[in-house]
Design an enzyme around this catalytic site. Sequence first.
Site, PDB file in Angstrom:
ATOM      1  N   ASP A 182       0.829  -1.204   0.000  1.00  0.00           N
ATOM      2  CA  ASP A 182       0.000   0.000   0.000  1.00  0.00           C
ATOM      3  C   ASP A 182       0.868   1.260   0.000  1.00  0.00           C
ATOM      4  O   ASP A 182       2.090   1.188   0.179  1.00  0.00           O
ATOM      5  CB  ASP A 182      -0.977   0.004   1.192  1.00  0.00           C
ATOM      6  N   ASP A 229      -8.182  -2.137  14.278  1.00  0.00           N
ATOM      7  CA  ASP A 229      -9.559  -2.456  13.890  1.00  0.00           C
ATOM      8  C   ASP A 229      -9.625  -3.673  12.959  1.00  0.00           C
ATOM      9  O   ASP A 229     -10.660  -3.954  12.366  1.00  0.00           O
ATOM     10  CB  ASP A 229     -10.210  -1.243  13.207  1.00  0.00           C
ATOM     11  N   HIS A 275      -7.761  -4.108  10.136  1.00  0.00           N
ATOM     12  CA  HIS A 275      -7.485  -3.899   8.711  1.00  0.00           C
ATOM     13  C   HIS A 275      -6.147  -4.506   8.304  1.00  0.00           C
ATOM     14  O   HIS A 275      -5.218  -4.607   9.106  1.00  0.00           O
ATOM     15  CB  HIS A 275      -7.604  -2.418   8.305  1.00  0.00           C
ATOM     16  N   GLU A 291      -9.785  -0.921   4.959  1.00  0.00           N
ATOM     17  CA  GLU A 291     -10.494  -0.536   6.177  1.00  0.00           C
ATOM     18  C   GLU A 291     -11.742  -1.397   6.359  1.00  0.00           C
ATOM     19  O   GLU A 291     -12.204  -2.032   5.398  1.00  0.00           O
ATOM     20  CB  GLU A 291     -10.890   0.946   6.087  1.00  0.00           C
TER      21      GLU A 291
END
Length: 261
Positions: free
Chosen positions: A67, A136, A138, A143
Amino acid sequence: MEVIIQPDPQAASLVAARIVARLVGEKPAAVLGLATGSTPIPLYRELVRLHREEALDFSGVRTFNLDEYVGLGPEHPASYSRFLYDHLLDEINIAPHRVHFADGLAADIPSFCGAYEAAIRRAGGIDLQVLGLGTDGHIGFNEPTSSLASRTRIKSLTRATRDANRRFFDNPEDVPHHVITMGVGTILDSRACLLLAFGREKAEAIRAVVEGPVTAMVPGSALQLHQHVYILVDEAAASALERHEYYRWVYANKPAWQQYG
Ligand code: GLP
């Protein structure tokens, strides 16, 4: 999933490095997917050491990064390409044309993303994808609510992820809102995945990834659909796992040739 619990991040990173080194030893033209963040730093440090001191040869390897921030190029100190050059690529014997980055400066992002997917396919697919984990759940910058079939594309960051990554920027406002990330589907296409997570703040996310339902709310849980995933955690990140005794027993009872530690 093969859950490997180690006493601390350093021990887990040494196991991870052995998994990478074994692959590169067996397949000198291996294709590696590389992740950023603070978590893989000790893994990359150990790979650099193996290269320098034990002649681990990366000359045939190709890499694809997972990424990147939109708007940041390799000259920007917080870009993920800069990170990978600094922590690994500048320190090992890999030629620049074998290194592939998600281009945060691409003028036409959708075409770039299609070309990136095509380049991965042309390289024969990713043999081993290194992954960190957001608190979270990811993976990459996928996301929560990312499609589990998603491919490389532009994403908008959540406030929580922008806040978590503020520490890498001089001014908090400078954290980009947009990123390019391999999709969950792209990650699932790799032949093996190696997910690293350390510290108590990752414990709930690890529990959700390993023992929770497969859900787009926890993109890492999609790894349950993959045939070959290593989950490397320290004690703190393993602390919410319900079945931790089972994972420890399985790893401790593996035949020696299947162990990495
Ligand atoms: C970012 C990256 C992820 C990384 C995550 C966790 O969101 N895009 O690839 O896994 O941060 O970072 P850290 O390892 O610093 O906790």
